[in-house]
Design a protein around this motif. Sequence first.
Motif, PDB file in Angstrom:
ATOM      1  N   ALA A 184      -7.849   1.449  25.627  1.00 40.76           N
ATOM      2  CA  ALA A 184      -7.706   2.554  24.681  1.00 40.76           C
ATOM      3  C   ALA A 184      -7.094   3.796  25.313  1.00 40.76           C
ATOM      4  N   ASN A 185      -6.559   3.650  26.540  1.00 43.30           N
ATOM      5  CA  ASN A 185      -5.965   4.779  27.265  1.00 43.30           C
ATOM      6  C   ASN A 185      -6.982   5.897  27.496  1.00 43.30           C
ATOM      7  N   LEU A 186      -8.219   5.491  27.784  1.00 47.10           N
ATOM      8  CA  LEU A 186      -9.300   6.429  28.068  1.00 47.10           C
ATOM      9  C   LEU A 186      -9.865   6.126  29.443  1.00 47.10           C
ATOM     10  N   THR A 187     -10.777   6.968  29.869  1.00 40.91           N
ATOM     11  CA  THR A 187     -11.502   6.720  31.104  1.00 40.91           C
ATOM     12  C   THR A 187     -12.975   7.030  30.887  1.00 40.91           C
ATOM     13  N   VAL A 188     -13.842   6.275  31.518  1.00 39.24           N
ATOM     14  CA  VAL A 188     -15.281   6.509  31.393  1.00 39.24           C
ATOM     15  C   VAL A 188     -15.645   7.761  32.173  1.00 39.24           C
ATOM     16  N   THR A 189     -16.327   8.704  31.491  1.00 39.77           N
ATOM     17  CA  THR A 189     -16.666   9.974  32.127  1.00 39.77           C
ATOM     18  C   THR A 189     -18.160  10.162  32.348  1.00 39.77           C
ATOM     19  N   GLY A 190     -18.985   9.350  31.740  1.00 35.79           N
ATOM     20  CA  GLY A 190     -20.429   9.520  31.922  1.00 35.79           C
ATOM     21  C   GLY A 190     -21.207   8.523  31.084  1.00 35.79           C
ATOM     22  N   VAL A 191     -22.510   8.626  31.179  1.00 32.98           N
ATOM     23  CA  VAL A 191     -23.416   7.755  30.436  1.00 32.98           C
ATOM     24  C   VAL A 191     -24.219   8.614  29.473  1.00 32.98           C
ATOM     25  N   ARG A 192     -24.265   8.208  28.229  1.00 26.74           N
ATOM     26  CA  ARG A 192     -25.018   8.961  27.227  1.00 26.74           C
ATOM     27  C   ARG A 192     -26.382   8.333  26.950  1.00 26.74           C
ATOM     28  N   VAL A 193     -26.437   7.024  26.767  1.00 35.13           N
ATOM     29  CA  VAL A 193     -27.693   6.350  26.398  1.00 35.13           C
ATOM     30  C   VAL A 193     -27.783   5.030  27.155  1.00 35.13           C
ATOM     31  N   ILE A 194     -28.976   4.729  27.661  1.00 34.44           N
ATOM     32  CA  ILE A 194     -29.254   3.412  28.252  1.00 34.44           C
ATOM     33  C   ILE A 194     -30.519   2.864  27.602  1.00 34.44           C
ATOM     34  N   ARG A 195     -30.414   1.648  27.090  1.00 31.03           N
ATOM     35  CA  ARG A 195     -31.588   0.967  26.532  1.00 31.03           C
ATOM     36  C   ARG A 195     -31.725  -0.370  27.241  1.00 31.03           C
ATOM     37  N   THR A 196     -32.885  -0.610  27.796  1.00 28.66           N
ATOM     38  CA  THR A 196     -33.121  -1.874  28.486  1.00 28.66           C
ATOM     39  C   THR A 196     -33.710  -2.877  27.526  1.00 28.66           C
ATOM     40  N   GLY A 197     -33.236  -4.103  27.613  1.00 32.44           N
ATOM     41  CA  GLY A 197     -33.798  -5.175  26.808  1.00 32.44           C
ATOM     42  C   GLY A 197     -34.987  -5.790  27.505  1.00 32.44           C
ATOM     43  N   VAL A 211     -24.419   3.280  26.167  1.00 32.89           N
ATOM     44  CA  VAL A 211     -23.382   4.060  25.480  1.00 32.89           C
ATOM     45  C   VAL A 211     -22.751   4.978  26.524  1.00 32.89           C
ATOM     46  N   TYR A 212     -21.466   4.758  26.791  1.00 28.51           N
ATOM     47  CA  TYR A 212     -20.729   5.559  27.767  1.00 28.51           C
ATOM     48  C   TYR A 212     -19.915   6.641  27.061  1.00 28.51           C
ATOM     49  N   GLU A 213     -19.763   7.791  27.715  1.00 26.02           N
ATOM     50  CA  GLU A 213     -18.847   8.825  27.253  1.00 26.02           C
ATOM     51  C   GLU A 213     -17.462   8.545  27.823  1.00 26.02           C
ATOM     52  N   ALA A 214     -16.434   8.834  27.038  1.00 25.80           N
ATOM     53  CA  ALA A 214     -15.068   8.567  27.472  1.00 25.80           C
ATOM     54  C   ALA A 214     -14.168   9.728  27.099  1.00 25.80           C
ATOM     55  N   GLY A 215     -13.130   9.945  27.906  1.00 26.01           N
ATOM     56  CA  GLY A 215     -12.168  11.008  27.661  1.00 26.01           C
ATOM     57  C   GLY A 215     -10.774  10.525  27.977  1.00 26.01           C
ATOM     58  N   PRO A 216      -9.760  11.330  27.664  1.00 23.67           N
ATOM     59  CA  PRO A 216      -8.378  10.928  27.922  1.00 23.67           C
ATOM     60  C   PRO A 216      -8.139  10.729  29.414  1.00 23.67           C
TER      61      PRO A 216
END
Length: 263
Positions: free
Chosen positions: A197-210, A252-257
């Motif tokens: 998607a021409n983005l880059t991962v910038t951080g983590v917003r949510v983690i849920r363990t199964g 859920v990861y955060e992403a930016g250009p």
Amino acid sequence: MRRQTLAALGVALLLVLAGCSAGPGSPGTAASTPVDSQSATPSDSTIRVAGSGSADAEPNQAVVRVAVVAVGPDAATARQRLAENTSRMRDALDRIGVGDGRVTTERYDIYQDRRRPREEGAEPRVQYRAAHDFEITVTDPDDVGEVIDTAVRNGATEINDVSFTLSTERRRTLERRARSAAMADARSKASALATDANLTVTGVRVIRTGRSGAPRYAGGDGAATATAAPTPAAPSDLESGPVTVTTTVQVVYEAGPRTNATA
């Protein structure tokens, strides 16, 4: 003449008031705050992925389920015979280092057993059956054969199940390794999607363990009638195999250009 003078004063007063409110820079007036129409809105791009991981190790514990069964013409006799056999088995296990803390009751039952007679028309033969099922925890899988032999030779009449598994401490270690593998899997998937998607991962917003899956292990199972034949101490007939623990994560990861993206 007086009326004309009053009218002139009134007009002059109105002109003065109008001058005081003419511009934003006039004394006594409040300057309005302009709205910044160029303020940037933070990016809300997110990537949601699921990751899975597993870890395995050799079992360091085993669980042997045995039963002591006794019969008698009445309930009291069946119970007494059962108590004698149970006590003999417990004492024998204690002598080889398997104390009461590792021998626990799973079921205790006394019931009337009516058996169909062989001759037609005869009364059914009535006897009482008493059963005491135990779970024996063996801290060294190599000792399973000795534990089974000892139980069978000292009152146990059935071997119901043998399971090779993990101690609590080792299972927790495997769960941590499995979660790390699951997070690495999630990050790899998120990075691949971001690149597409021409983005880059910038951080983590949510983690849920199964929920971690139950350990999968190889071992003997099923019911077996106990005999006096010795059980091999070496795991030739009682192969354990590795124990595997699996787990999943939702991230859920955060992403930016991408900074090197071209228009």
